[in-house]
Design an enzyme around this catalytic site. Sequence first.
Site: not given
Length: 586
Positions: A159, A226, A280, A304
């Site tokens: 971002y 991740k 995930d 987000d």
Amino acid sequence: MPRHIKVPESGEKIRVENDNLVVPDQPILGYVEGDGIGPDITRACLRIWDAAVEKAYGGKRKIHWCEIFLGEKAAGIYDGDYFPQESLEAFQDLTVSIKGPLTTPVGGGFRSLNVALRQDLDLYACVRPVRHYAGVPSPLKHPGKVDVVIFRENTEDVYCGIEFKAGSDENAKLAKFLREELDANFFDNAGLGIKPISEFGSKRLVRKAIQYAIDHGRESVTLVHKGNIMKFTEGAFRNWGYEVAREEFGDVTITEEELYNEYKGKQPEGKIVVKDRIADIMFQMMLLRPEEFDVLATMNLNGDYLSDAVAAEVGGVGIAPGANMSDHVAVFEATHGTAPKYAGLDKVNPGSLLFSGVMMLEYLGWQEAADLITLAYPEVITDGVVTYDFARQIPGATEVKTSEFADALIERMSGGVDLEAKRQQQQDLLAKERRQREIRRLLEPMEEMVATGKVPTAVADLMTRSLITVRDEETVEAAMHVMADNSVNALVVEPDSDGQWGILTKRDIITKIVNGSRNPASTRVAEIATRPLVSVPIETTVREAANILSEKHFSRLTIEQGGRVVGMVSEDDIFETVEKFGWTAE
Ligand code: NAP
């Protein structure tokens, strides 16, 4: 500069002393009405919050509201300025504020007002509590099991806007540099973006999440990442998170490994478990075993996605509250937009702003007033008194206006809610669930780990942390006794005069003592220990560790962090992990 903000003369400003918020009984708090439906929901919520405070403290405490202007209302007052400097200063000066949704003016040159506010006040943590309220329609079978608070990092990650369009000169420059200098490999004509994740940014976010867990008696903090794929950004976030926990909250936190290995699954009183999950898998877990999670700490992008997905599980984004916070300055806000088609109709659900206000009351330490709203709310909903959005999902419900919903809630609060009984009920339920989890961990630890989404990816997940060391000058015989007493196959040998760590394994003893016909009682550890030791950094993946072991024909590696050996991983550890968790190509 024009000045339009009138700070009420009654009431006192919140102060920060010695890094703590000092909240007077009559604080001045800021509010921004917002655009579109903002005025409708703000009007209703101000009445509800005031009524809750009055009911909880009988006049001893009272909020003195100070209106701050942003968005369209500001543009009307400040000659077209949507984001007046005076308002920015007021957020800072009043420390705690709440705001309705804002329209982002369309057209070039405008930063989103929300983004501008976050950046200018350095509101680095986006905090979103997500829980279910009885009666609220949800797609889950047991939505009551969802009760998490998500701390999303607000300033870093993809971002940051460090992006270069395919075909641009900047892109070509960066692509050339990456290919020629850093040996990077990617398709031609690719858009390029940079993902900065810093130690500073990660640590301050995780620090805030852990502090929240401590202040609110929560059971665990989960670092979501991740890191199995992006080691030096997402994996680093995870490692820095554990570092903060260990270095700054070592007396009140334990890791999940310690929970299973040292405490046999029973969470010690007063300790928060710090664990991590692959992003995930976290999405799956929030559907399958949401009760395992409590406070979540995430980077910007993962947070987000996750906060909206989890909010949807318990009744939609329409009622999910939120706040953006720096160390002390906090701006609580509705998480939905301005829904312009409903503006001024007194129609929409005030839930998101309402519960953001509940968060704000909790932030002030006014738990009683917060609880009054939290406990009265489900009673109104289960009576079937709801705004249009819920009415269309609940058969037989009575649709009311925003202001009428506020009336019903205030009436319910003033009729008296047996706070103590409800709180007790909730605590009993939580204690029961906690016991059940502990029993499962105790009886079937490995199955529980798998069922709750734990997947070992880095050597840190499977290493033995409690290292047993011997010194060079000790005899091999003494070292053998230490191995036998502790049921271990290897010992770490403390650094020699050159500062080199070593290792002494059972295999060393078989080959160099037994096979070599030497006497263990008269041989020193230094004579047969293996040096230098092969150490790998803590973020090394399991696959990389396996690779090193097979290439070098070693059976163990030591794990290093900050120049110190902090653990050991053996072939057996890797074998067991693959046998229990399976193995899929990354
Ligand atoms: P939106 O305003 O959130 O509205 C989308 C839909 O969500 C509405 O049409 C309505 O659905 C439902 N909804 C939103 N708030 C509701 C409430 N309080 N009660 C019941 N239903 C509610 O999203 P948008 O239309 O994409 O955005 C409109 C404007 O808001 C844009 O200018 C955007 O920039 C701005 N925005 C501001 C913020 C903020 O200030 N934090 C956040 C997001 C967007 P139904 O029509 O199906 O009933």
